[in-house]
Design a protein around this motif. Structure first.
Motif, PDB file in Angstrom:
ATOM      1  N   HIS A   1     -30.320 -14.734 -60.855  1.00  0.00           N
ATOM      2  CA  HIS A   1     -29.968 -14.519 -59.442  1.00  0.00           C
ATOM      3  C   HIS A   1     -28.455 -14.720 -59.354  1.00  0.00           C
ATOM      4  O   HIS A   1     -27.968 -15.848 -59.410  1.00  0.00           O
ATOM      5  N   THR A   2     -27.731 -13.615 -59.225  1.00  0.00           N
ATOM      6  CA  THR A   2     -26.270 -13.695 -59.320  1.00  0.00           C
ATOM      7  C   THR A   2     -25.595 -14.062 -58.001  1.00  0.00           C
ATOM      8  O   THR A   2     -24.363 -14.087 -57.919  1.00  0.00           O
ATOM      9  N   GLY A   3     -26.378 -14.306 -56.953  1.00  0.00           N
ATOM     10  CA  GLY A   3     -25.779 -14.746 -55.682  1.00  0.00           C
ATOM     11  C   GLY A   3     -25.516 -13.561 -54.760  1.00  0.00           C
ATOM     12  O   GLY A   3     -26.350 -12.667 -54.621  1.00  0.00           O
TER      13      GLY A   3
ATOM     14  N   ILE B   1     -25.920  -5.383 -62.713  1.00  0.00           N
ATOM     15  CA  ILE B   1     -24.595  -5.007 -63.228  1.00  0.00           C
ATOM     16  C   ILE B   1     -23.765  -4.300 -62.170  1.00  0.00           C
ATOM     17  O   ILE B   1     -24.241  -3.384 -61.493  1.00  0.00           O
ATOM     18  N   GLY B   2     -22.500  -4.751 -62.038  1.00  0.00           N
ATOM     19  CA  GLY B   2     -21.509  -4.003 -61.261  1.00  0.00           C
ATOM     20  C   GLY B   2     -20.497  -3.420 -62.230  1.00  0.00           C
ATOM     21  O   GLY B   2     -20.528  -2.253 -62.582  1.00  0.00           O
ATOM     22  N   THR B   3     -19.608  -4.291 -62.708  1.00  0.00           N
ATOM     23  CA  THR B   3     -18.601  -3.836 -63.678  1.00  0.00           C
ATOM     24  C   THR B   3     -18.985  -4.166 -65.124  1.00  0.00           C
ATOM     25  O   THR B   3     -18.347  -3.682 -66.049  1.00  0.00           O
ATOM     26  N   GLY B   4     -19.969  -5.031 -65.305  1.00  0.00           N
ATOM     27  CA  GLY B   4     -20.439  -5.332 -66.665  1.00  0.00           C
ATOM     28  C   GLY B   4     -19.926  -6.635 -67.248  1.00  0.00           C
ATOM     29  O   GLY B   4     -20.270  -6.991 -68.376  1.00  0.00           O
ATOM     30  N   GLY B   5     -19.130  -7.386 -66.500  1.00  0.00           N
ATOM     31  CA  GLY B   5     -18.605  -8.652 -67.016  1.00  0.00           C
ATOM     32  C   GLY B   5     -19.694  -9.691 -67.220  1.00  0.00           C
ATOM     33  O   GLY B   5     -19.719 -10.393 -68.244  1.00  0.00           O
ATOM     34  N   THR B   6     -20.590  -9.780 -66.258  1.00  0.00           N
ATOM     35  CA  THR B   6     -21.628 -10.812 -66.320  1.00  0.00           C
ATOM     36  C   THR B   6     -22.574 -10.578 -67.485  1.00  0.00           C
ATOM     37  O   THR B   6     -22.848 -11.480 -68.277  1.00  0.00           O
ATOM     38  N   ILE B   7     -23.045  -9.341 -67.625  1.00  0.00           N
ATOM     39  CA  ILE B   7     -23.970  -9.074 -68.732  1.00  0.00           C
ATOM     40  C   ILE B   7     -23.263  -9.279 -70.073  1.00  0.00           C
ATOM     41  O   ILE B   7     -23.879  -9.739 -71.038  1.00  0.00           O
TER      42      ILE B   7
ATOM     43  N   GLY C   1     -22.583 -17.783 -57.328  1.00  0.00           N
ATOM     44  CA  GLY C   1     -23.160 -17.067 -58.467  1.00  0.00           C
ATOM     45  C   GLY C   1     -22.166 -16.663 -59.526  1.00  0.00           C
ATOM     46  O   GLY C   1     -21.336 -17.447 -59.976  1.00  0.00           O
ATOM     47  N   ASN C   2     -22.248 -15.411 -59.906  1.00  0.00           N
ATOM     48  CA  ASN C   2     -21.431 -14.982 -61.045  1.00  0.00           C
ATOM     49  C   ASN C   2     -19.943 -14.943 -60.703  1.00  0.00           C
ATOM     50  O   ASN C   2     -19.108 -14.977 -61.593  1.00  0.00           O
ATOM     51  N   LYS C   3     -19.593 -14.915 -59.429  1.00  0.00           N
ATOM     52  CA  LYS C   3     -18.170 -14.893 -59.077  1.00  0.00           C
ATOM     53  C   LYS C   3     -17.506 -16.238 -59.398  1.00  0.00           C
ATOM     54  O   LYS C   3     -16.340 -16.289 -59.755  1.00  0.00           O
ATOM     55  N   TYR C   4     -18.260 -17.302 -59.282  1.00  0.00           N
ATOM     56  CA  TYR C   4     -17.762 -18.618 -59.714  1.00  0.00           C
ATOM     57  C   TYR C   4     -17.507 -18.586 -61.219  1.00  0.00           C
ATOM     58  O   TYR C   4     -16.448 -18.993 -61.695  1.00  0.00           O
ATOM     59  N   ARG C   5     -18.491 -18.088 -61.964  1.00  0.00           N
ATOM     60  CA  ARG C   5     -18.357 -18.033 -63.431  1.00  0.00           C
ATOM     61  C   ARG C   5     -17.149 -17.177 -63.834  1.00  0.00           C
ATOM     62  O   ARG C   5     -16.431 -17.488 -64.769  1.00  0.00           O
ATOM     63  N   LYS C   6     -16.961 -16.075 -63.111  1.00  0.00           N
ATOM     64  CA  LYS C   6     -15.913 -15.132 -63.493  1.00  0.00           C
ATOM     65  C   LYS C   6     -14.522 -15.631 -63.115  1.00  0.00           C
ATOM     66  O   LYS C   6     -13.533 -15.300 -63.753  1.00  0.00           O
ATOM     67  N   LEU C   7     -14.454 -16.441 -62.067  1.00  0.00           N
ATOM     68  CA  LEU C   7     -13.147 -16.941 -61.618  1.00  0.00           C
ATOM     69  C   LEU C   7     -12.690 -18.164 -62.388  1.00  0.00           C
ATOM     70  O   LEU C   7     -11.487 -18.411 -62.525  1.00  0.00           O
TER      71      LEU C   7
ATOM     72  N   SER D   1     -16.991  -7.062 -50.159  1.00  0.00           N
ATOM     73  CA  SER D   1     -17.002  -7.549 -51.531  1.00  0.00           C
ATOM     74  C   SER D   1     -17.284  -9.048 -51.663  1.00  0.00           C
ATOM     75  O   SER D   1     -16.602  -9.886 -51.061  1.00  0.00           O
ATOM     76  N   ASN D   2     -18.272  -9.381 -52.490  1.00  0.00           N
ATOM     77  CA  ASN D   2     -18.532 -10.792 -52.810  1.00  0.00           C
ATOM     78  C   ASN D   2     -17.334 -11.407 -53.523  1.00  0.00           C
ATOM     79  O   ASN D   2     -17.047 -12.593 -53.372  1.00  0.00           O
ATOM     80  N   HIS D   3     -16.668 -10.587 -54.309  1.00  0.00           N
ATOM     81  CA  HIS D   3     -15.503 -11.059 -55.067  1.00  0.00           C
ATOM     82  C   HIS D   3     -14.370 -11.473 -54.125  1.00  0.00           C
ATOM     83  O   HIS D   3     -13.745 -12.524 -54.318  1.00  0.00           O
TER      84      HIS D   3
HETATM   85  C1  PLP Z   1     -20.150  -8.837 -58.530  1.00  0.00           C
HETATM   86  C2  PLP Z   1     -21.610  -9.077 -58.578  1.00  0.00           C
HETATM   87  C3  PLP Z   1     -22.420  -8.601 -59.623  1.00  0.00           C
HETATM   88  C4  PLP Z   1     -21.884  -7.726 -60.698  1.00  0.00           C
HETATM   89  O1  PLP Z   1     -21.268  -8.451 -61.705  1.00  0.00           O
HETATM   90  P1  PLP Z   1     -20.439  -7.674 -62.834  1.00  0.00           P
HETATM   91  O2  PLP Z   1     -19.911  -8.764 -63.677  1.00  0.00           O
HETATM   92  O3  PLP Z   1     -19.352  -6.934 -62.126  1.00  0.00           O
HETATM   93  O4  PLP Z   1     -21.336  -6.754 -63.544  1.00  0.00           O
HETATM   94  C5  PLP Z   1     -23.755  -8.929 -59.631  1.00  0.00           C
HETATM   95  N1  PLP Z   1     -24.292  -9.656 -58.645  1.00  0.00           N
HETATM   96  C6  PLP Z   1     -23.568 -10.119 -57.621  1.00  0.00           C
HETATM   97  C7  PLP Z   1     -24.251 -10.894 -56.554  1.00  0.00           C
HETATM   98  C8  PLP Z   1     -22.204  -9.847 -57.545  1.00  0.00           C
HETATM   99  O5  PLP Z   1     -21.495 -10.307 -56.505  1.00  0.00           O
END
Ligand code: PLP
Length: 304
Positions: free
Chosen positions: A280-282, A173-179, A37-43, A66-68
């Motif tokens: 669906h961010t995974g 939202i966790g830290t706000g990077g994805t949004i 999910g979004n961890k792929y996009r962020k990495l 942590s998913n990260h």
């Molecule tokens: C880390 C995470 C988020 C939060 O993403 P942010 O960019 O930190 O807001 C959302 N969904 C999943 C599944 C995550 O692992």
């Protein structure tokens, strides 16, 4: 994993027979088996940057589930980086094999340093980072949760031009990077709704650092008491969603967002005819750990 420009499908979700809005789920959970999910996009751009500078080691921070942490360990293993995880909670040092996330990260070659919760709070201090450099040598640092400008750039690739037909784009939202990436990639006729998974008023400011548009809003009443807090309503919702749609959602992020979206649909928040795209961010790797916690509390488990 070669970080090609990748897109995932938008799956139509049947809400009810007489629903006045339509809901699609962008299956970012299917982007990669382990770097989800979004961890792929962020990495993506962070690891390309590390590679460009000849860095061999990635160091990052996270909690025990942590998913990260799982994503960094797996991506490092696949792409040939050494990985170091600075983990919150000194007591975990003896519990790695009992924790599914840490066990997975270890199997993928991640080296850990466990620090106390108070030391962890200082993790962005220069002195703390310099001590880590003395201990581990040179590394490329990825912040907790992976959010920085390169992460936001990667998250801009979640949306494609054909997604412009949607009126609302929703994401947890966790830290706000994805949004932030979604906002940058949206068009002004769209509204981006963020569902924070935790309590806190810092998110507006954090997101504003990365975006210049104003077509977004935070929906702050579906965090269920805070980060990783859940109740039976949420677990039952997740199980019902799975049995109706066959889609598994995690209880920390996407589960809370979809609970919120369904509640808002019930309350007629969305104008009739609205087309909603939810991301669906995974994060499905965290369900095993959550189920261990639910079992200890005699709560219903998430059906996988
Ligand atoms: C880390 C995470 C988020 C939060 O993403 P942010 O960019 O930190 O807001 C959302 N969904 C999943 C599944 C995550 O692992």
């Amino acid at each position: 994993m070669n970080f090609d420009f990748e897109h995932t499908v938008n799956q139509k979700i049947k809400i009810s027979e007489d629903a006045k809005v339509s809901l699609f789920l962008k299956r970012e959970d299917q982007l990669h088996a382990f770097v989800s999910g979004n961890k792929y996009r962020k990495l993506k751009y962070n690891l390309l940057e590390a590679d460009k500078h000849g860095k061999k080691t990635i160091l990052t921070f996270g909690g025990a589930y942590s998913n990260h942490i799982a994503a960094v360990a797996s991506a490092g293993n696949i792409l040939g980086f050494n990985t170091i995880g600075i983990i919150r909670g000194e007591e975990l040092v003896s519990g790695v094999n009992n924790n599914p996330t840490l066990h997975f990260a270890k199997e993928n070659g991640m080296q850990f340093k466990f620090v106390t919760r108070s030391a962890y709070r200082n993790k962005t201090d220069l002195a703390f980072i310099n001590n880590l450099k003395e201990e581990f040598g040179d590394f490329h640092l990825v912040p907790e949760g992976g959010t920085n400008a390169l992460a936001v750039k990667g998250c801009e690739e979640i949306l494609r031009a054909s997604d412009n037909v949607f009126d609302f784009i929703c994401c947890p939202i966790g830290t706000g990077g994805t949004i932030s990436g979604l906002i940058n990639a949206s068009v002004s006729s769209q509204k981006v709704l963020g569902f924070p998974a935790l309590k806190g008023s810092f998110l507006h400011k954090d997101i504003s650092r990365f975006v210049s548009r104003t077509n977004w809003e935070l929906i702050e009443n579906y965090h269920f008491g805070g980060y990783a807090k859940v109740d039976e309503n949420l677990i039952n919702f997740i199980n019902k969603f799975k049995s109706k749609t066959k889609v598994l959602i995690d209880p920390i992020y996407t589960g809370k967002m979809l609970y919120g979206i369904y509640d808002l649909i019930d309350k007629n928040y969305f104008p009739e005819g609205s087309k909603i795209l939810a991301i669906h961010t995974g994060g499905l790797q965290g369900i095993i750990g959550m189920n261990m916690h639910l079992k200890n509390k005699n709560m219903p488990l998430i059906q996988m």
